[in-house]
Design an enzyme around this catalytic site. Sequence first.
Site, PDB file in Angstrom:
ATOM      1  N   SER A 155       0.879  -1.181   0.000  1.00 18.05           N
ATOM      2  CA  SER A 155       0.000   0.000   0.000  1.00 18.05           C
ATOM      3  C   SER A 155       0.907   1.219   0.000  1.00 18.05           C
ATOM      4  CB  SER A 155      -0.856   0.004   1.270  1.00 18.05           C
ATOM      5  OG  SER A 155      -1.394   1.287   1.507  1.00 18.05           O
ATOM      6  N   TYR A 168      -2.424  -1.237  10.461  1.00 15.74           N
ATOM      7  CA  TYR A 168      -2.407  -1.420   8.999  1.00 15.74           C
ATOM      8  C   TYR A 168      -1.109  -0.876   8.401  1.00 15.74           C
ATOM      9  CZ  TYR A 168      -4.100  -1.223   4.138  1.00 15.74           C
ATOM     10  OH  TYR A 168      -4.240  -1.381   2.783  1.00 15.74           O
TER      11      TYR A 168
HETATM   12  P1  NAD Z   1     -11.199  -6.304  -0.171  1.00 18.09           P
HETATM   13  O1  NAD Z   1     -11.745  -6.182   1.185  1.00 18.09           O
HETATM   14  O2  NAD Z   1     -12.142  -6.352  -1.328  1.00 18.09           O
HETATM   15  O3  NAD Z   1     -10.239  -7.566  -0.300  1.00 18.09           O
HETATM   16  C1  NAD Z   1      -9.562  -8.166   0.758  1.00 18.09           C
HETATM   17  C2  NAD Z   1      -9.759  -9.655   0.625  1.00 18.09           C
HETATM   18  O4  NAD Z   1      -8.989 -10.327   1.628  1.00 18.09           O
HETATM   19  C3  NAD Z   1     -11.225 -10.056   0.809  1.00 18.09           C
HETATM   20  O5  NAD Z   1     -11.602 -10.906  -0.248  1.00 18.09           O
HETATM   21  C4  NAD Z   1     -11.212 -10.801   2.149  1.00 18.09           C
HETATM   22  O6  NAD Z   1     -12.186 -11.821   2.225  1.00 18.09           O
HETATM   23  C5  NAD Z   1      -9.797 -11.362   2.141  1.00 18.09           C
HETATM   24  N1  NAD Z   1      -9.359 -11.742   3.473  1.00 18.09           N
HETATM   25  C6  NAD Z   1      -9.483 -11.054   4.630  1.00 18.09           C
HETATM   26  N2  NAD Z   1      -8.978 -11.773   5.659  1.00 18.09           N
HETATM   27  C7  NAD Z   1      -8.537 -12.949   5.130  1.00 18.09           C
HETATM   28  C8  NAD Z   1      -7.910 -14.089   5.664  1.00 18.09           C
HETATM   29  N3  NAD Z   1      -7.668 -14.186   6.985  1.00 18.09           N
HETATM   30  N4  NAD Z   1      -7.575 -15.108   4.831  1.00 18.09           N
HETATM   31  C9  NAD Z   1      -7.833 -15.033   3.504  1.00 18.09           C
HETATM   32  N5  NAD Z   1      -8.437 -13.964   2.938  1.00 18.09           N
HETATM   33  C10 NAD Z   1      -8.769 -12.933   3.735  1.00 18.09           C
HETATM   34  O7  NAD Z   1     -10.190  -5.073  -0.342  1.00 18.09           O
HETATM   35  P2  NAD Z   1      -9.057  -4.803  -1.427  1.00 18.09           P
HETATM   36  O8  NAD Z   1      -8.930  -3.346  -1.526  1.00 18.09           O
HETATM   37  O9  NAD Z   1      -9.294  -5.588  -2.661  1.00 18.09           O
HETATM   38  O10 NAD Z   1      -7.769  -5.340  -0.676  1.00 18.09           O
HETATM   39  C11 NAD Z   1      -6.824  -6.230  -1.245  1.00 18.09           C
HETATM   40  C12 NAD Z   1      -5.431  -5.845  -0.813  1.00 18.09           C
HETATM   41  O11 NAD Z   1      -5.104  -4.557  -1.365  1.00 18.09           O
HETATM   42  C13 NAD Z   1      -5.251  -5.720   0.697  1.00 18.09           C
HETATM   43  O12 NAD Z   1      -4.002  -6.262   1.068  1.00 18.09           O
HETATM   44  C14 NAD Z   1      -5.242  -4.215   0.916  1.00 18.09           C
HETATM   45  O13 NAD Z   1      -4.523  -3.837   2.055  1.00 18.09           O
HETATM   46  C15 NAD Z   1      -4.572  -3.749  -0.355  1.00 18.09           C
HETATM   47  N6  NAD Z   1      -4.775  -2.330  -0.666  1.00 18.09           N
HETATM   48  C16 NAD Z   1      -6.014  -1.861  -1.004  1.00 18.09           C
HETATM   49  C17 NAD Z   1      -6.141  -0.520  -1.302  1.00 18.09           C
HETATM   50  C18 NAD Z   1      -7.467   0.094  -1.714  1.00 18.09           C
HETATM   51  O14 NAD Z   1      -7.532   1.308  -1.842  1.00 18.09           O
HETATM   52  N7  NAD Z   1      -8.502  -0.674  -1.955  1.00 18.09           N
HETATM   53  C19 NAD Z   1      -5.051   0.343  -1.233  1.00 18.09           C
HETATM   54  C20 NAD Z   1      -3.819  -0.180  -0.877  1.00 18.09           C
HETATM   55  C21 NAD Z   1      -3.691  -1.521  -0.589  1.00 18.09           C
END
Ligand code: NAD
Length: 270
Positions: A155, A168
């Site tokens: 991130s 986080y």
């Molecule tokens: P999201 O909530 O749609 O996806 C996260 C996924 O992780 C979900 O499908 C959830 O079920 C799964 N998950 C949670 N706990 C889990 C576990 N214990 N075991 C297996 N799966 C698990 O959100 P996203 O934005 O798609 O996030 C994906 C990644 O991207 C994350 O690592 C997040 O930190 C990172 N990220 C997202 C953003 C953003 O703006 N959306 C920005 C920077 C980083």
Amino acid sequence: MSYSPYLLKGQKALITGASSGIGEAAARHLAKAGASVVINYHSGKEAAEKIVGEIRAEGGEAIAIEANVAKEEEVLKMFTEMYRQFGTIDILVNNAGLQKDAAFVDMTLEEWNLVIGVNLTGQFLCAREAAKEFLRRGVKPDISCSAGKIICMSSVHQIIPWAGHVNYATSKGGIDMMMKSIAQELAPQKIRVNSIAPGAIKTPINKDAWSTPEAEAKLLKLIPSGRVGEPDDIGKAVVWLASDDSDYVNGETLFVDGGMTLYPGFATGG
Ligand code: NAD
């Protein structure tokens, strides 16, 4: 998005947390580029099965496997099941993650451990299992010039401090040093380990930050490119880092953030 379906032909990819958001997009893009994909899910069984069905309907190969990435025994079972069905692994997308926000002085140990457990320890456990198989199998030149590729979803908060989200931001800062240390250790064995650092991407994890016009306007002040990112923006970067097109990229973080890390507050002085 159109890729050559031969770009990742014959490669087996595991994407953690792939039943929604960025993980789902990464899985769909990898499948379009010819990889066979494992959709790992924790809570979203129906969504995972729907994605599998849609990828298969487009001629791709996909399966869904349940596992909590923070639990060692579940991770080991997931890899065993992947090898039973697909034989091996070539690409790991360490994507699963969550937020559990609180003011620093109010944050419980449970909230701290949950986020570090999924976001950082979960990536360690999956990377370790993938690396063991990469080392066992080695390079198959007709498949890829690497023995394996690991892509860690970090991130912008691996470098931007984030008040109210210390668990986080710490997990993402940890991913940076974990990724680089693994890359340094395994580069001689032709294993590549890189991160993607998304900015603000429209997914369920941050819905409150973009789902109303007021919230989106506030968020856009942090994004020089003038739009909130889409999961597809990250899916495309995943395919590039997974393919031999990025063969000389190792131990790097690719920021895909519309310029968020350009510190836009300084654009008018500072
Ligand atoms: P999201 O909530 O749609 O996806 C996260 C996924 O992780 C979900 O499908 C959830 O079920 C799964 N998950 C949670 N706990 C889990 C576990 N214990 N075991 C297996 N799966 C698990 O959100 P996203 O934005 O798609 O996030 C994906 C990644 O991207 C994350 O690592 C997040 O930190 C990172 N990220 C997202 C953003 C953003 O703006 N959306 C920005 C920077 C980083």
